[in-house]
Scaffold this motif. Structure first.
Motif, mmCIF file in Angstrom:
data_model
loop_
_atom_site.group_PDB
_atom_site.id
_atom_site.type_symbol
_atom_site.label_atom_id
_atom_site.label_comp_id
_atom_site.label_asym_id
_atom_site.label_seq_id
_atom_site.Cartn_x
_atom_site.Cartn_y
_atom_site.Cartn_z
ATOM 1 N N ALA A 108 4.643 -1.093 24.195
ATOM 2 C CA ALA A 108 5.079 -1.158 22.803
ATOM 3 C C ALA A 108 6.165 -2.216 22.607
ATOM 4 C CB ALA A 108 5.589 0.213 22.355
ATOM 5 N N GLN A 109 6.816 -2.613 23.718
ATOM 6 C CA GLN A 109 7.876 -3.628 23.681
ATOM 7 C C GLN A 109 7.388 -4.979 24.212
ATOM 8 O OE1 GLN A 109 11.297 -1.929 25.839
ATOM 9 N NE2 GLN A 109 10.433 0.082 25.448
ATOM 10 N N HIS A 110 6.079 -5.121 24.419
ATOM 11 C CA HIS A 110 5.453 -6.339 24.943
ATOM 12 C C HIS A 110 5.837 -6.601 26.409
ATOM 13 C CE1 HIS A 110 4.155 -6.921 20.886
ATOM 14 N NE2 HIS A 110 5.383 -7.101 20.444
ATOM 15 N N TYR A 111 5.998 -5.532 27.149
ATOM 16 C CA TYR A 111 6.170 -5.604 28.598
ATOM 17 C C TYR A 111 5.118 -4.702 29.233
ATOM 18 C CZ TYR A 111 10.788 -7.686 27.833
ATOM 19 O OH TYR A 111 11.810 -8.513 27.437
ATOM 20 N N ASP A 153 0.180 -10.451 21.416
ATOM 21 C CA ASP A 153 -1.161 -9.858 21.297
ATOM 22 C C ASP A 153 -1.630 -9.202 22.592
ATOM 23 O OD1 ASP A 153 -1.650 -12.045 22.891
ATOM 24 O OD2 ASP A 153 -3.099 -12.983 21.537
ATOM 25 N N GLY A 154 -0.773 -9.244 23.628
ATOM 26 C CA GLY A 154 -1.086 -8.597 24.896
ATOM 27 C C GLY A 154 -2.109 -9.303 25.744
ATOM 28 N N THR A 155 -2.487 -10.532 25.384
ATOM 29 C CA THR A 155 -3.549 -11.219 26.119
ATOM 30 C C THR A 155 -3.055 -11.924 27.369
ATOM 31 O OG1 THR A 155 -3.243 -13.187 24.733
ATOM 32 C CG2 THR A 155 -4.921 -11.575 24.044
ATOM 33 N N HIS A 156 -1.767 -12.172 27.480
ATOM 34 C CA HIS A 156 -1.242 -12.874 28.647
ATOM 35 C C HIS A 156 0.090 -12.263 29.042
ATOM 36 C CE1 HIS A 156 -0.256 -16.021 31.493
ATOM 37 N NE2 HIS A 156 0.912 -16.164 30.897
#
Length: 237
Positions: free
Chosen positions: A91-94, A163-166
């Motif tokens: 949720a925090q992009h980690y 976007d969670g792609t990388h």
């Protein structure tokens, strides 16, 4: 001494963390299911893994005894807590990246066997450049590992695109299984950015009950442990 003989001797030793605690005993379980170990991917299907001891990119320089597959197995309470950490971080992009989880007792015996072979120095530049190999037994390689109790993990953290792609690993100041002071979680001389990354990982893990081993920034144990006095030796497969 052969690893099998080291393991036999290990299991006979009345070892305990403190004098007032009962010594650990070996579970009779023959399979992961009998031990109550579950694959973390049954709870977090796409969690990032690089299970080091199932391959040759580790301080031993070869696959370690007991690792027949690159999987992260844990007792269910630890697996569920780790899955919650992963969910919260996303949720925090980690996200997390796992290097080791449950470790069979035979793998620990394999480590001890390797540590006694002072002629094998192949991995010194990558893992213990500032130490003599004879110094590894003790704080770094012990005859009994908390990993064999099924609630300890070695891991790092990655930062992901919105976007969670990388996702790319955070710079923690050392790699995995780097033996020396720089790997201490609050090591002196670690720059502010790397220290902040270590602290971010620690805070995320602590929120779900994991405690850091201060000599290794990557090492966490669920507390209280589900089976604090039981060692397991089923293979990872």
């Amino acid at each position: 001494m052969k690893p099998q003989l080291l393991l036999f001797a290990l299991l006979l030793l009345p070892l305990a963390a403190r004098a007032d605690e009962p010594p650990p005993h070996l579970s009779p379980a023959k399979t992961a299911a009998q031990a109550g170990l579950v694959d973390i991917r049954s709870l977090a299907p796409d969690i990032a893994e690089d299970i080091k001891y199932a391959g040759s990119d580790n301080f031993v320089g070869r696959p370690v005894h007991g690792y027949l597959a690159p999987k992260c197995l844990l007792l269910r309470p630890a697996a569920e807590a780790l899955a919650r950490v992963e969910h919260e971080l996303r949720a925090q992009h980690y996200r997390l990246k796992l290097w080791d989880c449950y470790r069979p007792a035979r793998a620990v015996a394999d480590f001890v066997h390797w540590a006694h072979d002072l002629s094998d120095q192949r991995t010194k530049p990558q893992h213990y450049p500032d130490l003599d190999k004879s110094q590894l037994l003790g704080d770094y390689i012990a005859p009994v590992s908390g990993h064999s109790r099924g609630a300890t993990v070695d891991l790092t953290m990655e930062r992901c695109a919105a976007d969670g792609t990388h996702c790319a690993p955070l710079d923690m100041g050392t790699g995995f299984d780097w033996f020396g002071v720089r790997a201490h979680t609050d090591a002196p001389g670690i720059n502010a950015a790397r220290l902040a990354h270590r602290h971010r990982l620690r805070a995320a893990m602590q929120r779900e009950g994991f405690q850091n081993y201060t000599l290794e920034w990557w090492h966490y144990t669920l507390t209280p442990e589900p089976t604090p006095h039981t060692l397991y030796d089923v293979p990872v497969q």
